[in-house]
Structure formats: structure tokens, C-alpha cells
Scaffold this motif. Structure first.
Motif, PDB file in Angstrom:
ATOM      1  N   ARG A 110      -6.167   7.637 -16.692  1.00 29.90           N
ATOM      2  CA  ARG A 110      -4.967   7.418 -15.894  1.00 29.90           C
ATOM      3  C   ARG A 110      -5.326   6.551 -14.696  1.00 29.90           C
ATOM      4  N   ALA A 111      -4.463   5.582 -14.383  1.00 29.43           N
ATOM      5  CA  ALA A 111      -4.694   4.718 -13.231  1.00 29.43           C
ATOM      6  C   ALA A 111      -3.372   4.480 -12.519  1.00 29.43           C
ATOM      7  N   VAL A 112      -3.375   4.747 -11.233  1.00 28.01           N
ATOM      8  CA  VAL A 112      -2.173   4.558 -10.422  1.00 28.01           C
ATOM      9  C   VAL A 112      -2.565   3.789  -9.169  1.00 28.01           C
ATOM     10  N   VAL A 113      -1.786   2.776  -8.843  1.00 26.12           N
ATOM     11  CA  VAL A 113      -2.019   2.012  -7.623  1.00 26.12           C
ATOM     12  C   VAL A 113      -0.842   2.224  -6.678  1.00 26.12           C
ATOM     13  N   HIS A 114      -1.142   2.441  -5.398  1.00 27.04           N
ATOM     14  CA  HIS A 114      -0.146   2.583  -4.350  1.00 27.04           C
ATOM     15  C   HIS A 114      -0.309   1.400  -3.407  1.00 27.04           C
ATOM     16  N   ALA A 115       0.774   0.725  -3.075  1.00 26.18           N
ATOM     17  CA  ALA A 115       0.664  -0.489  -2.271  1.00 26.18           C
ATOM     18  C   ALA A 115       1.840  -0.633  -1.326  1.00 26.18           C
ATOM     19  N   THR A 116       1.592  -1.316  -0.222  1.00 27.19           N
ATOM     20  CA  THR A 116       2.646  -1.660   0.723  1.00 27.19           C
ATOM     21  C   THR A 116       2.146  -2.812   1.574  1.00 27.19           C
ATOM     22  N   ALA A 117       3.013  -3.294   2.475  1.00 27.97           N
ATOM     23  CA  ALA A 117       2.623  -4.436   3.302  1.00 27.97           C
ATOM     24  C   ALA A 117       3.464  -4.498   4.555  1.00 27.97           C
ATOM     25  N   HIS A 118       2.913  -5.123   5.565  1.00 25.92           N
ATOM     26  CA  HIS A 118       3.688  -5.638   6.689  1.00 25.92           C
ATOM     27  C   HIS A 118       3.942  -7.102   6.337  1.00 25.92           C
ATOM     28  N   GLY A 119       5.084  -7.337   5.748  1.00 29.17           N
ATOM     29  CA  GLY A 119       5.410  -8.595   5.089  1.00 29.17           C
ATOM     30  C   GLY A 119       5.942  -8.244   3.715  1.00 29.17           C
ATOM     31  N   ILE A 120       5.908  -9.166   2.765  1.00 30.76           N
ATOM     32  CA  ILE A 120       6.224  -8.837   1.376  1.00 30.76           C
ATOM     33  C   ILE A 120       5.040  -9.266   0.517  1.00 30.76           C
ATOM     34  N   THR A 136       8.924  -6.526  -2.349  1.00 39.64           N
ATOM     35  CA  THR A 136       8.363  -5.251  -1.917  1.00 39.64           C
ATOM     36  C   THR A 136       7.521  -5.467  -0.662  1.00 39.64           C
ATOM     37  N   PRO A 137       7.489  -4.491   0.250  1.00 37.51           N
ATOM     38  CA  PRO A 137       8.001  -3.116   0.149  1.00 37.51           C
ATOM     39  C   PRO A 137       9.451  -2.942   0.573  1.00 37.51           C
ATOM     40  N   GLY A 138      10.168  -4.030   0.886  1.00 36.72           N
ATOM     41  CA  GLY A 138      11.555  -3.924   1.285  1.00 36.72           C
ATOM     42  C   GLY A 138      11.734  -4.013   2.791  1.00 36.72           C
ATOM     43  N   PHE A 139      13.006  -4.029   3.197  1.00 42.08           N
ATOM     44  CA  PHE A 139      13.403  -4.212   4.594  1.00 42.08           C
ATOM     45  C   PHE A 139      13.711  -2.857   5.213  1.00 42.08           C
ATOM     46  N   THR A 140      12.950  -2.484   6.251  1.00 45.51           N
ATOM     47  CA  THR A 140      13.152  -1.201   6.917  1.00 45.51           C
ATOM     48  C   THR A 140      12.965  -1.372   8.421  1.00 45.51           C
ATOM     49  N   GLU A 141      13.198  -0.293   9.157  1.00 50.45           N
ATOM     50  CA  GLU A 141      12.827  -0.227  10.569  1.00 50.45           C
ATOM     51  C   GLU A 141      11.321  -0.022  10.619  1.00 50.45           C
ATOM     52  N   TYR A 142      10.585  -1.132  10.603  1.00 52.10           N
ATOM     53  CA  TYR A 142       9.149  -1.078  10.346  1.00 52.10           C
ATOM     54  C   TYR A 142       8.376  -0.238  11.347  1.00 52.10           C
ATOM     55  N   ALA A 143       8.855  -0.123  12.574  1.00 53.03           N
ATOM     56  CA  ALA A 143       8.147   0.698  13.558  1.00 53.03           C
ATOM     57  C   ALA A 143       8.197   2.175  13.179  1.00 53.03           C
ATOM     58  N   ARG A 145       9.424   3.221   9.596  1.00 53.13           N
ATOM     59  CA  ARG A 145       9.421   3.476   8.166  1.00 53.13           C
ATOM     60  C   ARG A 145       8.871   2.253   7.427  1.00 53.13           C
ATOM     61  N   VAL A 146       7.800   2.440   6.685  1.00 50.59           N
ATOM     62  CA  VAL A 146       7.256   1.405   5.810  1.00 50.59           C
ATOM     63  C   VAL A 146       7.112   2.027   4.425  1.00 50.59           C
ATOM     64  N   GLN A 147       7.769   1.452   3.440  1.00 50.47           N
ATOM     65  CA  GLN A 147       7.845   2.061   2.114  1.00 50.47           C
ATOM     66  C   GLN A 147       6.639   1.680   1.252  1.00 50.47           C
ATOM     67  N   VAL A 148       6.159   2.668   0.503  1.00 48.69           N
ATOM     68  CA  VAL A 148       5.023   2.478  -0.397  1.00 48.69           C
ATOM     69  C   VAL A 148       5.530   2.496  -1.833  1.00 48.69           C
ATOM     70  N   PHE A 257      -0.972   5.310   9.279  1.00 51.47           N
ATOM     71  CA  PHE A 257      -0.298   5.664   8.030  1.00 51.47           C
ATOM     72  C   PHE A 257       0.918   6.568   8.252  1.00 51.47           C
ATOM     73  N   ASP A 258       1.184   6.898   9.514  1.00 54.36           N
ATOM     74  CA  ASP A 258       2.240   7.861   9.803  1.00 54.36           C
ATOM     75  C   ASP A 258       3.632   7.356   9.410  1.00 54.36           C
ATOM     76  N   THR A 259       3.824   6.047   9.371  1.00 52.71           N
ATOM     77  CA  THR A 259       5.144   5.510   9.049  1.00 52.71           C
ATOM     78  C   THR A 259       5.362   5.333   7.552  1.00 52.71           C
ATOM     79  N   LEU A 260       4.354   5.587   6.743  1.00 51.98           N
ATOM     80  CA  LEU A 260       4.470   5.336   5.307  1.00 51.98           C
ATOM     81  C   LEU A 260       5.357   6.377   4.636  1.00 51.98           C
ATOM     82  N   THR A 261       6.216   5.918   3.774  1.00 49.16           N
ATOM     83  CA  THR A 261       7.169   6.798   3.105  1.00 49.16           C
ATOM     84  C   THR A 261       7.533   6.213   1.750  1.00 49.16           C
ATOM     85  N   THR A 262       8.172   7.006   0.916  1.00 54.27           N
ATOM     86  CA  THR A 262       8.738   6.504  -0.340  1.00 54.27           C
ATOM     87  C   THR A 262      10.181   6.080  -0.102  1.00 54.27           C
ATOM     88  N   SER A 263      10.794   5.528  -1.124  1.00 52.61           N
ATOM     89  CA  SER A 263      12.194   5.121  -1.041  1.00 52.61           C
ATOM     90  C   SER A 263      12.984   5.731  -2.193  1.00 52.61           C
TER      91      SER A 263
END
Length: 844
Positions: A110-120, A136-143, A145-148, A257-263
Motif C-alpha cells: 500500500r502506498a499513499v501520498v499526502h501533499a499540499t502547497a502554499h501556491g498550487i 490543488t490545494p485550492g483557495f482558502t483563508e491560508y493563514a 486553513r491549508v487543505q491537504v 502544520f497546525d493549519t493543515l486540514t482536509t476538505s
């Protein structure tokens, strides 16, 4: 890449290799019924489905909590180390390639990758894209919420031991690219960054975790410019030609990493392809491609010419008198801007001269129907260009058709307008601003829930609304809120009635449609803070004009909201403010107090759903007091006349229950008179347009409602259609009689009229939460002799179809209704005959 000690990660849901895992949203609060919303990838035909979306780091992808505690992240944020004096101006910056290596030493189960960015970012493994998801990761209140994103990449790594290459193409996106009416850049940060962590579960039961770290390298890419508004530029000669000596060490930063969340929202994807309806050559060497439909997305150009050929593509919504693409109406030119800004939407490509090479910019999108192509060696044909529609991959949930072609085209335009503005957030337009205006979604969401599954899409957006709320309870005019627009004059335009009320009215609509009580509970503190702020503004000050006219306040004024900035009934026909300063200072308490009453009424209903009895009583009492204040101020005690005497104010008075029952018919008749005085034309703007036709129909003016629906001179809906609109315009005169375009030609708000088609022409109306009970009462008129609609509720599909031609004996109508199991329909025929029916298909 950084390697951690082997350990056992949380299990990823099992699924068959090569397929996309279904992202399931469990709709809560409706008893035993759960709704599943499949979330499947729709890749291009030439792309293999190598990965599957998963939610591996939280048990519930709708949970707003961080995706994992900081100690679960062993990867590090990495950025390209570009010297400050070599960073191009905002909007003109390139995309960078970042690369790391992973050595798979043991067979992978099994292989799973989790990714996000400040940018796309666009992620690939060994040169193959991991997913068809885009922006990805989409448009949010980056300060906040940053989606993974999490993807199952087992099929890409299993059975292939040894070294593998992970690469990310990283661009500015919303994070530091141009955003909003000001086109400001660097609003959430001046440096992009990427974060990824790969979890490998081996056949022997051990696990390996690797992530981005100081071993990663970066280099400039073949994408010379990538901006969501300006466009994307590529030199195809540089694809895959990065010299090894050009790769440099990344910069590692502690971004936390405190702002990281799912969508809970589906991803943005290419969802449809369109073949152009024609190509013209208005000037020698200049080609204009017509898709036949205004869309959000891009084009794929498959004919790039010999090596070194430089081609420019300009995307627009309208043509000038010479048949060429015109862009002037898309240049922001607000009174508070020092000068008009660029319309953007320009892509450029330099050909590599390779057979089969194509140009398809995936790091930008445009709102357009037409594309001007310059520099192509020619001849350019429709076979060389494909329109690619890009937006959030929402599941369709409703439709409508009737026997009148223009009405069908109006419905299509409203649907396309929403699709063009559902790109990760609900935007106002896909061109000039691409902003998540709260008022637009507030008024359109009841239409949207009928047409598409927007539960997760709206919930994700509401979390940005809540994250951006000020300490004093103010709700921003947009969500996410561009940082630059929180300064100077623009800061004062936040907190408008009808816009901030989205924090109350959107969650309520999600509850009514999907039975979602979780979103009510989650947004309750946001609602309370907004309404507390409204109450303080109503009780704490008075409008200067009211003070001048009545120095001593009357008792009811403590519940009159007449302070602060309000957009009001924005863009009524001919109502564009000539003097913006005067518009800002004007008293709009008729609108603001109406929304104060409406939102507190809804807050009381929400409190009852949540079991907050004291809050329910308080808001019900407050709403009643505000209604009384509105009546004292705006209803003449002698004549019963409502003022200001405008169509919008009278529509709102009736829809929001602001006039006493004994005055409702008089007010409706006065509204009808106003429509007649306007030459049987509407006079509403943003806020009240969705309710105009229903209010008339419900108060004995059904025929007039149909006359307005079929009015074909401006201002009207069919005037848009007759002038070639394939999406709904921002202004009623979006394309004037001389064919000159004005402002955006793709704004969904006025398209909310199609709810009248669903609810009155076809006759399908929700009367209980989740459509457990609904009403079927067709109201034929306007020469329409047949109509049908369908809607997928959480309980199953509802269908309504009627025809007068098929009626026995040639009179009345023939009606067919399909009711989902466990639901009840109240069927009312045009002659008033009523039936109550349960699950199954019924004919009348």
C-alpha cells in the motif's frame, strides 16, 4: 527524501487497484437516511488512472480539525531558493519544478501520498501525473486553513522496487498570485512552498515514511509564467530538458502544520470537452475560435507549428464590431482604482516542433467563449482546438425542460453560469475578480442545491467565511478575503447586509436540502457573532440623515439597522451609482433592517433544530421586534403603502413577511403596478431578483410573472438570450443594443430566476427538510404547454412531467409524478383538486 523509522500508519480504505476511491459524505441529521456522493476522477483520455483519492489521516473528511497533529508530519516545507532580486513581478512569475527521490527497498502492499502547497501544485511520480485533480490545494483563508490532498499511489509503486522520482510543478496560484479586484499579489506570502509525505506499507508488514526535506532540489520549469488571472506561458522546447547541473538545493522552512486540514468539497477537474463551432480570420494572421459556449477553463491547442513558433491566445467573452475578441469590458475600472487594470487571460506558447505535442495550460483558468490566436502559421481549424471545461467536479442533482426553446436556453445559461463560477469557491465571475462574494452565494444557493450537490462545496467555503470573520463579528464581503482588500476604503465595504447574512442563510439551506445539522452546529458561533454585531450597530448609532430629520429617536429605532456600509439592492436597472461617495453614505436601512429580521428569524429556527431553546426564544422575539421596527419606519400607518416604493423593496417586504397579513395583497398589487409602470419590465437588482416572479405568482399575479419571464426587451432575461448569451450577465444591459459588452457576461446571481421554472412552471417545491415531503403544483402559463423537472434528493429521484396536449379530452393537463420511497407528495392540480401520495409513480 527524509526517511522516518518504520511504523504502522493508520489504515487506508481498501479498493481495487487503478480506480478512484469514493469520497463519501455522510449526510447527518435525517434519521436513518444517509446520502453518498461519489467523487470520481474524470481524467483525459490519454491519462492513466494511476492514483486514487483517499482520506487517510482523519476518520471524517468533513472534520474541520487539523489533518493531523504536528508530530505526525515528518516531512518539511520546501521552497525554490530564488534570489529576491531575480523574482519577477507579481502575475509574471514562472512555475518551478521540485524533485525528490525515494528508494523502495521492499515490495509495497500500500502506498499513499499526502501533499499540499502554499501556491498550487501538480504532483507526478516517475513522470506520470498522480491525479487529474487541478489547482490543488485550492483557495482558502491560508493563514487559518491549508487543505491537504491524499492519494493512493499503490499502482504506481507496487511491483517496482528501486528508486522512484517524485516531482511537483509549483506555481503562485491564489497564495501569492493575483487575487481580487485590486489584482494584488503576495497577499498570503511572498514565497511558494510544497509539502509532501509518502507512506509505504510493505508486504512484510513494516512501513516506511518519507517526505520533502533538504535533499530535494529545484529548477526553473518550462512554464515561464503562471497566474490565475494573467495566464500561462510555456516554452515547449524546455519540456524534459532540465540539465542536471541546473538543479539546486531547496530552502527548508518552518511553516508549521497546525493549519493543515482536509476538505469536504470535490476537487477541481477538467469535466467536459467542447469542439469549437467555428474559426474565423477577422484580420490576416489573426484567428478567432468560437466555442459556442461561455465557460471557465482553457483550450488545448494541438497544432503548434514548427520549432520556435510563438503563439498568443487571448480569451474573451465577446466580439467587437470587426469580429475580433474585445477585452475592455473585463478590465477592472472601479472608482477607487487609480486606472483600469489589465483584463489578463492571455496564454503564450513557443513550439518545440515535436509531432503530437500539445499546449494545455493547467495552472490557470479563464472565463471565455472566444479565443484570439496570433502567431499561428495557419491555417487554423476547429480540429486544432478543444475547449476544456474546468470547475469543481459537482454531481448534477436537478434539471428542467419545457416546450419553449428560449426558456430552455435561459435555464441552460443559468446552469452554465453557475458551472463557470464553481471553481473551488463560488465566484462572482471567472474573469475580472474571481472572488467569493458572500452575497452572490447567499441568494443563489437555493437554486444551486436543486441543480447540483453543493453540500461539501458550500461547507468548505463556509469554513473560510468563519475563519475570516473579524473579532467584532463582521463577515467579509468575500470568502476567502483577499488581504489587500482589508485595507483602506475597501475595508469599510465589509459587513454589508445581505452579504454577511450568508453566514446564517447558507447553512440553513444546507440543512433544509441535505438534513445537515453538523454545519449548523459548526457555524453557530459565527452566526451569533454576526447577529450580535448587527444588534450593536442597530442600537448603537443612527444614520446622519435620520438624525437630521428626526433629532430625537423613536422607540422602534433601537431595532432599525441604519449604520455601516451596505451594497443594498446592487445594480438595479439604471441604478449604477453615479457618485460612489454618495452611494456609500446613503441610508439603506430598508434593506439592512429587512435582512436583520430575516436572519434572526432563521437563527431562531436553527436554534430550535440544535435544541437551543433559550436562543430560539431570544431570536424569535428579536426578529419580531425588528419586523415591527421595519413596519414603523417603512409602512405608512394611514395608507398602508410601503416605502421606498421600489420593486425590490416590495418584493422583499412580501418574501420576508415584513408587511402585516392584511396589507399583503395591497402591497403585491402595488408591486404589480410598479412593473406595469416600468413597461412590464423588472426593476430588481442582485438581492431580490430571485423572489420577484414567485412573489407575484403567490399573490394573484401569475400572468404578470409569465409576462416578465417572456419579456424580450431590456431589462429582461430573454433579452440576454436573444442577444446570444450562453451565461447570465452581471448587468441587465450586459450587451447593449449596439452589441457593446459591459462588465462580466458570466455572473450567476440573476440566473436564480430558474428556480421559478422548477417550482412554478414544473411545480416542484420542497415543503419539508430533505424533501421528505414536497408539493407538486404546476402553474401553467406563458404559452408553455409541457414541462418536466427532476431532482435527486437524499431519499432518491423526484420527477415531475406535465403536458396539456396529452390531457384527456384536450383540456387540463396530464401529470406524472415520481415519489421516492418514504416520502410524501402533496399534488395540487391547476383546478385545485388535491391528492396526497406516497412512494412510486403516479399519473393524474
Amino acid at each position: 527524501m527524509h526517511r522516518a523509522a518504520t511504523r504502522r500508519p493508520r489504515r487506508v480504505p481498501e479498493d481495487a487497484p487503478g480506480r478512484v476511491l469514493r469520497h463519501t459524505r455522510r449526510t447527518r441529521g435525517i434519521g436513518s437516511t444517509d446520502a453518498e456522493h461519489p467523487d470520481g476522477v474524470l481524467p483525459r483520455a490519454d491519462e492513466s488512472r494511476q492514483s486514487r483519492r483517499v482520506s487517510a489521516l482523519t476518520p471524517d473528511p468533513t472534520d474541520p480539525a487539523p489533518i493531523a497533529p504536528p508530530d505526525a508530519w515528518q516531512a518539511q516545507w520546501v521552497s525554490p531558493a530564488v534570489p529576491a532580486d531575480e523574482v519577477p513581478p507579481g502575475g509574471r512569475r514562472p512555475a518551478y519544478l521540485l524533485r525528490g527521490a525515494v528508494d523502495v527497498a521492499a515490495p509495497v502492499r500500500r502506498a499513499v501520498v499526502h501533499a499540499t502547497a502554499h501556491g498550487i501544485y501538480e504532483l507526478s511520480i516517475d513522470g506520470t501525473r498522480v491525479t487529474a485533480d487541478e489547482l490543488t490545494p485550492g483557495f482558502t483563508e491560508y493563514a487559518h486553513r491549508v487543505q491537504v490532498q491524499s492519494y493512493d499511489v499503490t499502482a504506481m509503486l507496487a511491483g517496482a522496487p528501486g528508486a522512484h522520482r517524485l516531482e511537483a510543478l509549483l506555481a503562485d496560484g491564489w497564495y501569492r498570485g493575483q487575487v481580487g479586484i485590486l489584482r494584488a499579489t503576495d497577499q498570503w506570502g511572498d514565497t511558494t512552498a510544497f509539502l509532501a509525505q509518502l507512506h509505504l506499507e510493505h508486504e512484510d508488514g513494516t512501513t516506511t515514511v518519507v517526505g520533502t526535506d533538504e535533499t530535494w532540489r529545484w529548477t526553473p520549469s518550462y512554464v515561464l509564467q503562471a497566474d490565475l488571472i494573467e495566464g500561462q506561458h510555456e516554452d515547449r522546447r524546455l519540456v524534459g530538458a532540465e540539465p542536471e547541473a541546473g538543479w539546486q538545493p531547496v530552502v527548508v522552512s518552518d511553516r508549521g502544520f497546525d493549519t493543515l486540514t482536509t476538505s469536504p468539497a470535490p476537487p477541481v477537474r477538467p469535466v467536459e470537452e467542447i469542439r469549437p463551432v467555428g474559426v474565423t480570420e477577422p484580420h490576416p494572421g489573426t484567428y478567432v475560435v468560437d466555442l459556442g459556449q461561455n465557460v471557465n477553463g482553457r483550450v488545448r491547442l494541438s497544432s503548434l507549428g514548427p520549432e520556435g513558433t510563438a503563439i498568443t491566445l487571448t480569451h474573451g467573452e465577446a466580439l467587437g464590431p470587426d469580429g475580433d475578441v474585445t477585452m475592455t469590458h473585463l478590465q477592472p475600472a472601479m472608482p477607487f482604482l487609480p486606472h483600469p487594470l489589465s483584463a489578463g487571460q492571455v496564454d503564450r506558447v513557443v513550439s518545440a516542433g515535436r509531432d503530437g505535442d500539445v499546449f494545455e495550460p493547467r495552472l490557470t483558468t479563464h472565463g471565455f467563449r472566444y479565443v484570439r490566436v496570433e502567431g499561428h502559421p495557419g491555417p487554423l481549424t476547429a480540429d486544432d482546438v478543444t475547449g476544456v471545461v474546468v470547475h469543481t467536479d459537482l454531481a448534477p442533482r436537478g434539471g428542467f425542460t419545457c416546450d419553449d426553446d428560449r426558456v430552455n436556453r435561459l435555464h441552460d445559461a443559468a446552469v452554465w453560469s453557475f458551472r463557470g463560477n464553481a471553481c473551488d469557491i463560488p465566484t462572482d465571475c471567472p474573469t475580472r475578480e474571481r472572488a467569493g462574494w458572500t452575497g452572490d452565494w447567499q441568494l443563489y444557493v437555493p437554486t444551486a442545491t436543486y441543480l447540483y450537490d453543493v453540500d461539501g462545496f458550500s461547507t468548505k467555503w463556509l469554513r473560510d467565511v468563519a475563519a475570516g470573520q473579524w473579532e467584532d463579528g463582521t463577515i467579509g464581503g468575500m470568502a476567502p478575503m483577499p488581504v489587500a482588500e482589508m485595507t483602506g476604503f475597501l475595508r469599510t465595504t465589509n459587513g454589508s447586509a445581505g452579504w454577511g447574512d450568508a453566514s446564517v442563510l447558507v447553512p440553513w439551506e444546507l440543512h433544509e436540502e441535505y438534513g445537515d445539522t453538523a454545519v449548523l452546529e459548526e457555524l453557530w458561533p459565527t452566526m451569533v457573532a454576526w447577529l450580535d454585531r448587527t444588534e450593536r450597530m442597530a442600537t448603537g448609532a443612527r444614520h446622519p440623515d435620520r438624525v437630521a430629520a428626526r433629532p430625537e429617536p423613536l422607540p422602534h429605532e433601537q431595532h432599525l439597522w441604519d449604520t455601516g456600509f451596505h451594497w443594498g439592492e446592487w445594480l438595479e436597472p439604471g441604478g449604477e451609482p453615479a457618485d460612489f461617495a454618495a452611494f456609500i453614505a446613503a441610508d439603506k436601512s430598508d434593506v439592512a433592517t429587512a435582512y436583520y429580521a430575516w436572519s434572526t428569524r432563521h437563527a431562531a429556527a436553527i436554534a430550535r433544530v440544535l435544541g437551543r431553546a433559550e436562543d430560539a426564544q431570544r431570536y424569535a422575539a428579536l426578529s419580531a421586534a425588528v419586523v415591527d421596527a421595519w413596519r414603523c419606519e417603512f409602512v405608512d400607518a394611514g395608507t398602508g403603502r410601503v416605502s421606498p416604493r421600489t420593486q425590490a423593496n416590495l418584493v422583499r417586504a412580501l418574501r420576508f413577511g415584513l408587511v402585516p397579513d392584511e396589507l399583503r395583497q395591497q402591497t403585491a398589487d402595488d408591486l404589480a403596478a410598479l412593473v406595469r409602470e416600468a413597461g412590464t419590465h423588472l426593476g430588481t437588482g442582485f438581492l431580490s431578483t430571485p423572489d420577484l416572479l414567485p412573489v407575484l405568482a403567490d399573490h394573484g399575479h401569475l400572468e404578470l410573472a409569465y409576462e416578465l419571464l417572456f419579456q424580450d426587451t431590456q431589462p429582461s432575461w430573454l433579452a440576454m438570450i436573444d442577444r446570444g448569451a450562453t451565461t447570465v450577465w452581471e448587468r441587465w444591459e450586459g450587451l447593449d443594443e449596439d452589441g457593446v459588452p459591459h462588465e462580466s457576461l458570466n455572473h450567476y446571481s440573476k440566473g436564480a430566476v430558474v428556480s421559478f421554472l422548477h417550482r412554478y412552471v414544473a411545480g416542484l417545491q420542497r415543503t419539508a427538510t430533505t424533501w421528505r415531503r414536497f408539493r407538486v403544483a404546476p402553474r401553467p402559463g406563458g404559452g408553455i404547454t409541457s414541462a418536466s423537472t427532476w431532482h435527486d434528493s437524499v431519499h432518491g429521484r423526484i420527477e415531475v412531467a406535465w403536458s396539456s396536449a396529452a390531457a384527456p379530452g384536450g383540456s387540463g393537463i396530464s401529470l406524472h409524478v415520481t415519489v421516492p420511497p418514504g416520502c410524501t407528495a402533496d399534488v395540487v392540480l391547476p383546478d385545485g383538486t388535491a391528492y396526497e401520495v406516497g412512494g412510486g409513480t403516479h399519473s393524474f
